[in-house]
Design a protein around this motif. Structure first.
Motif, PDB file in Angstrom:
ATOM      1  N   ALA A 142       6.315  -6.954  -6.669  1.00 36.23           N
ATOM      2  CA  ALA A 142       6.893  -8.178  -7.252  1.00 36.23           C
ATOM      3  C   ALA A 142       7.725  -7.854  -8.490  1.00 36.23           C
ATOM      4  N   ASP A 143       8.767  -8.657  -8.706  1.00 40.94           N
ATOM      5  CA  ASP A 143       9.705  -8.443  -9.817  1.00 40.94           C
ATOM      6  C   ASP A 143       9.084  -8.625 -11.194  1.00 40.94           C
ATOM      7  N   ASP A 144       7.910  -9.287 -11.291  1.00 43.69           N
ATOM      8  CA  ASP A 144       7.318  -9.527 -12.612  1.00 43.69           C
ATOM      9  C   ASP A 144       6.443  -8.361 -13.081  1.00 43.69           C
ATOM     10  N   ASN A 145       6.365  -7.281 -12.314  1.00 43.67           N
ATOM     11  CA  ASN A 145       5.634  -6.088 -12.750  1.00 43.67           C
ATOM     12  C   ASN A 145       6.508  -5.266 -13.695  1.00 43.67           C
ATOM     13  N   GLN A 146       5.882  -4.503 -14.574  1.00 44.63           N
ATOM     14  CA  GLN A 146       6.640  -3.603 -15.448  1.00 44.63           C
ATOM     15  C   GLN A 146       7.159  -2.401 -14.656  1.00 44.63           C
ATOM     16  N   VAL A 147       6.389  -1.963 -13.642  1.00 44.89           N
ATOM     17  CA  VAL A 147       6.816  -0.887 -12.742  1.00 44.89           C
ATOM     18  C   VAL A 147       6.937  -1.512 -11.357  1.00 44.89           C
ATOM     19  N   VAL A 148       8.186  -1.757 -10.940  1.00 50.15           N
ATOM     20  CA  VAL A 148       8.462  -2.460  -9.681  1.00 50.15           C
ATOM     21  C   VAL A 148       8.731  -1.430  -8.588  1.00 50.15           C
ATOM     22  N   LEU A 149       8.064  -1.618  -7.447  1.00 44.18           N
ATOM     23  CA  LEU A 149       8.193  -0.712  -6.296  1.00 44.18           C
ATOM     24  C   LEU A 149       8.757  -1.492  -5.112  1.00 44.18           C
ATOM     25  N   PRO A 150      10.043  -1.885  -5.173  1.00 44.93           N
ATOM     26  CA  PRO A 150      10.596  -2.793  -4.163  1.00 44.93           C
ATOM     27  C   PRO A 150      10.675  -2.179  -2.766  1.00 44.93           C
ATOM     28  N   ASP A 151      10.751  -0.855  -2.675  1.00 45.68           N
ATOM     29  CA  ASP A 151      10.961  -0.214  -1.375  1.00 45.68           C
ATOM     30  C   ASP A 151       9.680   0.327  -0.770  1.00 45.68           C
ATOM     31  N   ASP A 152       8.532   0.103  -1.409  1.00 43.43           N
ATOM     32  CA  ASP A 152       7.265   0.618  -0.887  1.00 43.43           C
ATOM     33  C   ASP A 152       6.534  -0.505  -0.167  1.00 43.43           C
ATOM     34  N   GLY A 153       6.667  -0.531   1.170  1.00 42.99           N
ATOM     35  CA  GLY A 153       6.031  -1.583   1.968  1.00 42.99           C
ATOM     36  C   GLY A 153       4.517  -1.511   1.976  1.00 42.99           C
ATOM     37  N   TYR A 154       3.946  -0.417   1.472  1.00 45.30           N
ATOM     38  CA  TYR A 154       2.492  -0.278   1.421  1.00 45.30           C
ATOM     39  C   TYR A 154       1.920  -0.725   0.091  1.00 45.30           C
ATOM     40  N   ALA A 155       2.784  -0.995  -0.874  1.00 42.05           N
ATOM     41  CA  ALA A 155       2.339  -1.511  -2.171  1.00 42.05           C
ATOM     42  C   ALA A 155       2.225  -3.023  -2.085  1.00 42.05           C
ATOM     43  N   SER A 156       1.198  -3.570  -2.721  1.00 45.06           N
ATOM     44  CA  SER A 156       1.032  -5.020  -2.780  1.00 45.06           C
ATOM     45  C   SER A 156       1.945  -5.590  -3.866  1.00 45.06           C
ATOM     46  N   ALA A 157       2.137  -6.918  -3.842  1.00 47.15           N
ATOM     47  CA  ALA A 157       2.993  -7.570  -4.843  1.00 47.15           C
ATOM     48  C   ALA A 157       2.488  -7.264  -6.253  1.00 47.15           C
ATOM     49  N   SER A 158       1.197  -7.443  -6.483  1.00 47.31           N
ATOM     50  CA  SER A 158       0.544  -7.030  -7.735  1.00 47.31           C
ATOM     51  C   SER A 158      -0.522  -6.031  -7.341  1.00 47.31           C
ATOM     52  N   HIS A 159      -0.232  -4.753  -7.451  1.00 43.22           N
ATOM     53  CA  HIS A 159      -1.061  -3.721  -6.835  1.00 43.22           C
ATOM     54  C   HIS A 159      -2.106  -3.150  -7.797  1.00 43.22           C
ATOM     55  N   ALA A 160      -1.659  -2.726  -8.979  1.00 42.60           N
ATOM     56  CA  ALA A 160      -2.567  -2.053  -9.918  1.00 42.60           C
ATOM     57  C   ALA A 160      -2.130  -2.342 -11.345  1.00 42.60           C
ATOM     58  N   ARG A 161      -3.033  -2.055 -12.280  1.00 40.87           N
ATOM     59  CA  ARG A 161      -2.745  -2.273 -13.695  1.00 40.87           C
ATOM     60  C   ARG A 161      -3.254  -1.078 -14.475  1.00 40.87           C
ATOM     61  N   ILE A 162      -2.392  -0.581 -15.372  1.00 36.90           N
ATOM     62  CA  ILE A 162      -2.787   0.441 -16.340  1.00 36.90           C
ATOM     63  C   ILE A 162      -2.935  -0.271 -17.674  1.00 36.90           C
ATOM     64  N   PHE A 163      -4.055  -0.030 -18.360  1.00 38.12           N
ATOM     65  CA  PHE A 163      -4.295  -0.757 -19.606  1.00 38.12           C
ATOM     66  C   PHE A 163      -4.997   0.139 -20.618  1.00 38.12           C
ATOM     67  N   TRP A 164      -4.856  -0.248 -21.905  1.00 39.81           N
ATOM     68  CA  TRP A 164      -5.468   0.482 -23.015  1.00 39.81           C
ATOM     69  C   TRP A 164      -6.780  -0.168 -23.385  1.00 39.81           C
ATOM     70  N   ASP A 165      -7.854   0.624 -23.441  1.00 38.30           N
ATOM     71  CA  ASP A 165      -9.150   0.166 -23.945  1.00 38.30           C
ATOM     72  C   ASP A 165      -9.868   1.403 -24.477  1.00 38.30           C
TER      73      ASP A 165
END
Length: 97
Positions: free
Chosen positions: A31-54
């Motif tokens: 999806a376009d609202d991700n910081q890292v957009v994978l438009p050509d990867d049909g195996y990636a979900s619209a919102s697939h994963a999140r990297i975060f600081w903790d």
């Protein structure tokens, strides 16, 4: 020389694209609202994963269809990242530098 810690960088293994982890939460997916957009990867979900600081950098799968792997291990819970880890989102591989 600076004593500030250098921010880790996510490097797309196929394209060489680099994404500096300069935000406390970074989403990856088609999806376009991700910081890292994978438009050509049909195996990636619209919102697939999140990297975060903790008190360290972590990655979690966001209920994607095909899962998220770190170093060939499928995630079932958040995983703390380390330099040179290889992340697989859909069919896209990233390395942490």
């Amino acid at each position: 020389m600076s004593n500030e810690p250098r921010l880790p960088t996510l490097v797309n293994q196929a394209t060489g694209e680099r994404y500096v982890l300069n935000d406390p939460s970074i989403k990856l997916g088609r999806a376009d609202d991700n910081q890292v957009v994978l438009p050509d990867d049909g195996y990636a979900s619209a919102s697939h994963a999140r990297i975060f600081w903790d008190n360290g950098w972590w990655i979690e799968d966001l209920g994607s269809s095909n899962g998220t792997s770190v170093n060939d291990k499928l995630l079932s819970q958040p995983h703390q990242l380390a330099p040179l880890d290889v992340i697989k989102v859909g069919r896209t591989f990233f390395r942490i530098e």
